[in-house]
Design a protein around this motif. Structure first.
Motif, mmCIF file in Angstrom:
data_model
loop_
_atom_site.group_PDB
_atom_site.id
_atom_site.type_symbol
_atom_site.label_atom_id
_atom_site.label_comp_id
_atom_site.label_asym_id
_atom_site.label_seq_id
_atom_site.Cartn_x
_atom_site.Cartn_y
_atom_site.Cartn_z
ATOM 1 N N CYS A 420 0.835 -1.208 0.000
ATOM 2 C CA CYS A 420 0.000 0.000 0.000
ATOM 3 C C CYS A 420 0.863 1.248 0.000
ATOM 4 O O CYS A 420 0.577 2.213 -0.735
ATOM 5 C CB CYS A 420 -0.928 -0.009 1.218
ATOM 6 N N GLU A 421 1.920 1.252 0.843
ATOM 7 C CA GLU A 421 2.794 2.419 0.870
ATOM 8 C C GLU A 421 3.505 2.613 -0.467
ATOM 9 O O GLU A 421 3.657 3.741 -0.949
ATOM 10 C CB GLU A 421 3.815 2.259 1.994
ATOM 11 N N GLU A 422 3.926 1.490 -1.053
ATOM 12 C CA GLU A 422 4.606 1.588 -2.345
ATOM 13 C C GLU A 422 3.666 2.100 -3.423
ATOM 14 O O GLU A 422 4.023 2.979 -4.229
ATOM 15 C CB GLU A 422 5.155 0.216 -2.719
ATOM 16 N N ALA A 425 2.944 5.780 -2.867
ATOM 17 C CA ALA A 425 4.062 6.587 -3.372
ATOM 18 C C ALA A 425 4.028 6.650 -4.888
ATOM 19 O O ALA A 425 4.331 7.692 -5.499
ATOM 20 C CB ALA A 425 5.381 5.998 -2.885
ATOM 21 N N GLN A 426 3.642 5.496 -5.506
ATOM 22 C CA GLN A 426 3.532 5.489 -6.964
ATOM 23 C C GLN A 426 2.425 6.430 -7.428
ATOM 24 O O GLN A 426 2.558 7.124 -8.457
ATOM 25 C CB GLN A 426 3.256 4.066 -7.442
ATOM 26 N N ALA A 427 1.310 6.471 -6.654
ATOM 27 C CA ALA A 427 0.211 7.393 -6.997
ATOM 28 C C ALA A 427 0.680 8.837 -6.925
ATOM 29 O O ALA A 427 0.297 9.681 -7.779
ATOM 30 C CB ALA A 427 -0.973 7.164 -6.053
ATOM 31 N N VAL A 428 1.494 9.139 -5.913
ATOM 32 C CA VAL A 428 2.049 10.500 -5.818
ATOM 33 C C VAL A 428 2.915 10.793 -7.037
ATOM 34 O O VAL A 428 2.844 11.902 -7.610
ATOM 35 C CB VAL A 428 2.848 10.646 -4.510
ATOM 36 N N GLU A 429 3.730 9.791 -7.445
ATOM 37 C CA GLU A 429 4.577 9.999 -8.608
ATOM 38 C C GLU A 429 3.736 10.215 -9.873
ATOM 39 O O GLU A 429 4.042 11.088 -10.697
ATOM 40 C CB GLU A 429 5.507 8.793 -8.798
ATOM 41 N N TRP A 430 2.682 9.390 -9.996
ATOM 42 C CA TRP A 430 1.806 9.556 -11.162
ATOM 43 C C TRP A 430 1.153 10.950 -11.169
ATOM 44 O O TRP A 430 1.077 11.605 -12.213
ATOM 45 C CB TRP A 430 0.714 8.485 -11.143
ATOM 46 N N LEU A 431 0.675 11.367 -9.996
ATOM 47 C CA LEU A 431 0.034 12.685 -9.906
ATOM 48 C C LEU A 431 1.033 13.785 -10.209
ATOM 49 O O LEU A 431 0.696 14.791 -10.883
ATOM 50 C CB LEU A 431 -0.557 12.858 -8.505
ATOM 51 N N TYR A 470 -5.560 10.485 -7.386
ATOM 52 C CA TYR A 470 -5.536 11.029 -6.021
ATOM 53 C C TYR A 470 -6.400 10.187 -5.081
ATOM 54 O O TYR A 470 -5.971 9.862 -3.963
ATOM 55 C CB TYR A 470 -6.029 12.474 -6.049
ATOM 56 N N ASP A 471 -7.597 9.828 -5.537
ATOM 57 C CA ASP A 471 -8.484 9.010 -4.701
ATOM 58 C C ASP A 471 -7.844 7.640 -4.403
ATOM 59 O O ASP A 471 -7.950 7.128 -3.276
ATOM 60 C CB ASP A 471 -9.830 8.808 -5.393
ATOM 61 N N TYR A 472 -7.194 7.073 -5.397
ATOM 62 C CA TYR A 472 -6.511 5.780 -5.215
ATOM 63 C C TYR A 472 -5.421 5.898 -4.157
ATOM 64 O O TYR A 472 -5.287 5.042 -3.276
ATOM 65 C CB TYR A 472 -5.928 5.332 -6.558
ATOM 66 N N GLY A 473 -4.638 6.961 -4.247
ATOM 67 C CA GLY A 473 -3.593 7.183 -3.247
ATOM 68 C C GLY A 473 -4.169 7.369 -1.858
ATOM 69 O O GLY A 473 -3.629 6.839 -0.875
ATOM 70 N N ARG A 474 -5.297 8.116 -1.757
ATOM 71 C CA ARG A 474 -5.918 8.320 -0.447
ATOM 72 C C ARG A 474 -6.417 6.999 0.134
ATOM 73 O O ARG A 474 -6.233 6.730 1.326
ATOM 74 C CB ARG A 474 -7.092 9.296 -0.600
ATOM 75 N N GLY A 495 3.855 9.997 7.559
ATOM 76 C CA GLY A 495 5.164 10.435 7.104
ATOM 77 C C GLY A 495 5.041 11.445 5.988
ATOM 78 O O GLY A 495 4.214 12.367 6.029
ATOM 79 N N ASP A 496 5.838 11.289 4.967
ATOM 80 C CA ASP A 496 5.860 12.277 3.891
ATOM 81 C C ASP A 496 4.943 11.914 2.743
ATOM 82 O O ASP A 496 4.702 12.746 1.855
ATOM 83 C CB ASP A 496 7.286 12.439 3.373
ATOM 84 N N THR A 497 4.390 10.690 2.733
ATOM 85 C CA THR A 497 3.571 10.292 1.574
ATOM 86 C C THR A 497 2.261 11.079 1.507
ATOM 87 O O THR A 497 1.907 11.635 0.457
ATOM 88 C CB THR A 497 3.279 8.787 1.636
ATOM 89 N N LEU A 498 1.529 11.112 2.642
ATOM 90 C CA LEU A 498 0.239 11.829 2.636
ATOM 91 C C LEU A 498 0.421 13.325 2.411
ATOM 92 O O LEU A 498 -0.278 13.909 1.564
ATOM 93 C CB LEU A 498 -0.490 11.560 3.954
ATOM 94 N N PRO A 499 1.347 14.007 3.085
ATOM 95 C CA PRO A 499 1.555 15.437 2.772
ATOM 96 C C PRO A 499 1.959 15.665 1.321
ATOM 97 O O PRO A 499 1.516 16.637 0.689
ATOM 98 C CB PRO A 499 2.673 15.843 3.734
ATOM 99 N N ARG A 500 2.807 14.801 0.800
ATOM 100 C CA ARG A 500 3.200 14.944 -0.613
ATOM 101 C C ARG A 500 1.998 14.787 -1.522
ATOM 102 O O ARG A 500 1.821 15.545 -2.493
ATOM 103 C CB ARG A 500 4.253 13.907 -0.971
#
Length: 614
Positions: A420-422, A425-431, A470-474, A495-500
């Motif tokens: 899930c964390e990975e 993080a991938q969702a953040v990268e995609w966004l 974004y919804d997927y990452g959330r 950590g830094d994933t949700l703020p990012r």
């Protein structure tokens, strides 16, 4: 000596002196005065004058004669003859005494052991050999010392010695043959008595102290060290037995040799001794082997139990340590290691059961070697110990299996958490990639109203994709919160994933809204411009409306101004759409359209300006 030995046969004695003797000027000796007392005449002569009194044929070579005779050789042979006669006569008396005593003695004397008094004073073989050599010399009728090798007639005493030597040799052979038979019989009886004595020694020890040693050894020990101590004690017992078994082997060979000799009177007794000895030795050897096998099986059982215990301790120690893997790969490696250890424990427990069952089977057969002793108590203790060890290992293995199941579930949840964390993080990268694409590639405003509307529709779909990302990452980050609660660990999503994710989404939202505003303004601009630029004779009043020209000009200027304004994020950072050249190209296209609108306005104000050239 001559007077004592042969006085009657001697009439003249010649004393031979060397020539140097005469140099002493001694010319007279009074031997003639002793003639009456001695019984013969004695004269002193030189060697060269000896032939005056004795014929040369009767003188030896050293006295200038031709007689073939070696006095030393004759003397040596005479001494040999006299020695042989003396020894053989004495030996015959001794052998006759021994043989006659053996024939006439009672049974007790016959069976007594041969001692020193029973042996002759000289070796019969040596005396016989000496006699044969002497007889051979006498029969040759010449002495070995004759230099010329010429045969000559022996003297009378030598001729008489031959039959005497032959007679003595015959008597010696006869008595010696009888003596050998007597010795053989007595030796055989003595050997049989010794064998009987040794057989009873072996049997008595094996059935006595040897059996007592085995009766006292029934335990198997409760550990490797205890089993090794029992095994060492058993090796000491075996070492003592091996000495008696060596005696058994020697006795068996001796008995076999006597049986092959074929003496009927001793066959039954020898076979009985052999059978008795073999039965006792084989029975004792079987008991030793059984005990050794039992101790070896016990040692192997305790060895497997100790190895299994160490494996269980290692597995339990691994399970009791709370691990915090860094990633999914380490979790998979940990799970694989747990499975391997658990499989190794299964194999070890199966091996322990096999060893234990084999040991129990051996113990169940132990009663057959008990010599009438009740070994129920000892066997029960051994059986209880073996079964207790196997049950304890089974319980420990079951506890470890339960803990492995718990650890496996936790590891799988951690795998899900890392996944899930990975993925978050991938969702953040995609966004972030979508935001980057929005700012760098979504810069065109269209050449007309229709194209701008198409761009606006594409942008809305693009926004939908970003919203899904974004919804997927959330959702993934929410799942990490649930998994962390289940794993009783600190929420990792803080950590830094949700703020990012929120920061990138906020930036994307601001940029997307700015993009929408620009496209909507571009649609309004192009729509109004297209209405004015198209020739519409049906609606001349619309074209002549100055307010529309003012509105188009105002929208165009606002759009141009908006192109130069950057996107401002909440943190104060600014970002432009595209590069400066991209913005200049878009602004240039809008200005051209505004010029056309302005030209159209002038034409409407001054119709005379509408020429073909213009």
């Amino acid at each position: 000596m001559l007077q004592n030995v042969v006085p009657a046969e001697v009439s003249l004695v010649c004393v031979v002196k060397p020539d140097e003797f005469w140099d002493k000027k001694v010319t007279h000796f009074c031997f003639w005065k002793e003639k009456d007392r001695l019984g013969f005449e004695v004269i002193l002569v030189s060697a060269n004058k000896l032939t005056r009194y004795i014929e040369p044929s009767q003188l030896t070579e050293d006295f200038g004669g031709s007689l073939t005779y070696d006095h030393m050789d004759w003397l040596n042979k005479r001494l040999v003859f006299e020695k042989f006669t003396k020894e053989s006569t004495s030996l015959l008396d001794e052998l006759a005494l021994i043989n006659n005593g053996s024939d006439k003695g009672n049974q007790q004397e016959k069976e007594r052991s041969v001692d020193l008094n029973f042996l002759p004073s000289v070796d019969p073989e040596t005396v016989l050999q000496t006699g044969h050599e002497l007889l051979s010399e006498l029969q040759q009728r010449r002495f070995n010392g004759s230099d010329g090798g010429v045969s000559w007639s022996p003297m009378d005493d030598e001729l008489l010695a031959q039959p005497q030597v032959m007679k003595l040799l015959d008597s010696l052979r006869e008595q010696y043959t009888r003596y050998q038979e007597v010795c053989r019989q007595r030796s055989k009886r003595t050997q049989l008595e010794e064998i009987q004595q040794k057989v009873m020694q072996v049997v008595n020890w094996l059935e006595g102290p040897g059996s007592e040693q085995l009766r006292a050894q029934w335990g198997i020990g409760d550990s490797i060290r205890a089993s090794q101590a029992l095994q060492q004690k058993h090796e000491e017992i075996e070492s003592q037995h091996s000495e008696w078994f060596a005696v058994y082997v020697e006795l068996n060979q001796q008995i076999a040799a006597l049986l092959n000799a074929g003496d009927e009177e001793d066959l039954v007794e020898l076979k009985s001794l052999q059978q008795q000895l073999s039965d006792v030795c084989y029975r004792q050897a079987s008991q030793l082997e059984f005990r050794q096998n039992l101790l070896q099986a016990a040692l192997e059982f305790h060895g497997v139990a100790q190895d299994l215990s160490q494996q269980l301790d290692g597995l339990l120690g691994m399970l009791c340590v709370d691990v915090a893997p860094a990633d999914g790969a380490s979790i998979q490696q940990t799970l694989k290691l747990l499975e391997e250890k658990l499989k190794s424990v299964d194999v070890g427990l199966q091996g322990l059961r096999e060893k234990g069952q084999g040991l129990l089977d051996q113990i169940s057969n132990q009663a057959s070697w008990a010599y009438g002793k009740d070994v129920t108590i000892e066997n029960k203790e051994n059986v209880d110990h073996i079964q207790g060890v196997m049950e304890d290992m089974q319980l420990r293995k079951q506890r470890c299996e339960d803990m492995v199941d718990v650890r496996r579930l936790k590891m799988l949840q951690m795998v899900q958490l890392f996944k899930c964390e990975e993925d978050a993080a991938q969702a953040v990268e995609w966004l972030s990639e979508l935001l980057d694409a929005l700012l760098k590639t979504h810069i065109r405003l269209g050449d007309d109203a229709q194209e701008t509307k198409v761009l606006l529709e594409k942008h809305r779909k693009f926004v939908d994709v970003a919203q899904s990302t974004y919804d997927y990452g959330r959702q993934l980050l929410q799942a990490t919160v649930v998994l962390c609660q289940s794993l009783r660990c600190t929420s990792r999503s803080s950590g830094d994933t949700l703020p990012r994710l929120n920061r990138v989404w906020k930036q994307f939202t601001i940029a997307s809204e700015e993009r929408v505003h620009r496209l909507e303004m571009a649609i309004a601009f192009h729509s109004n411009a297209e209405k004015i630029l198209q020739d519409c004779p049906e609606e001349p009043e619309a074209i002549n409306d100055e307010e529309q020209f003012d509105e188009i000009e105002a929208v165009g200027k606002s759009l141009l101004d908006r192109l130069t304004v950057p996107v401002v994020y909440p943190d104060g950072t600014e970002q432009y759409f595209g590069s400066p050249s991209d913005m200049a190209s878009t602004a240039e296209h809008i200005r051209d359209r505004m010029k056309l609108v302005s030209l159209k306005r002038q034409q409407l104000r001054h119709p005379e300006m509408m020429t073909t050239e213009s």
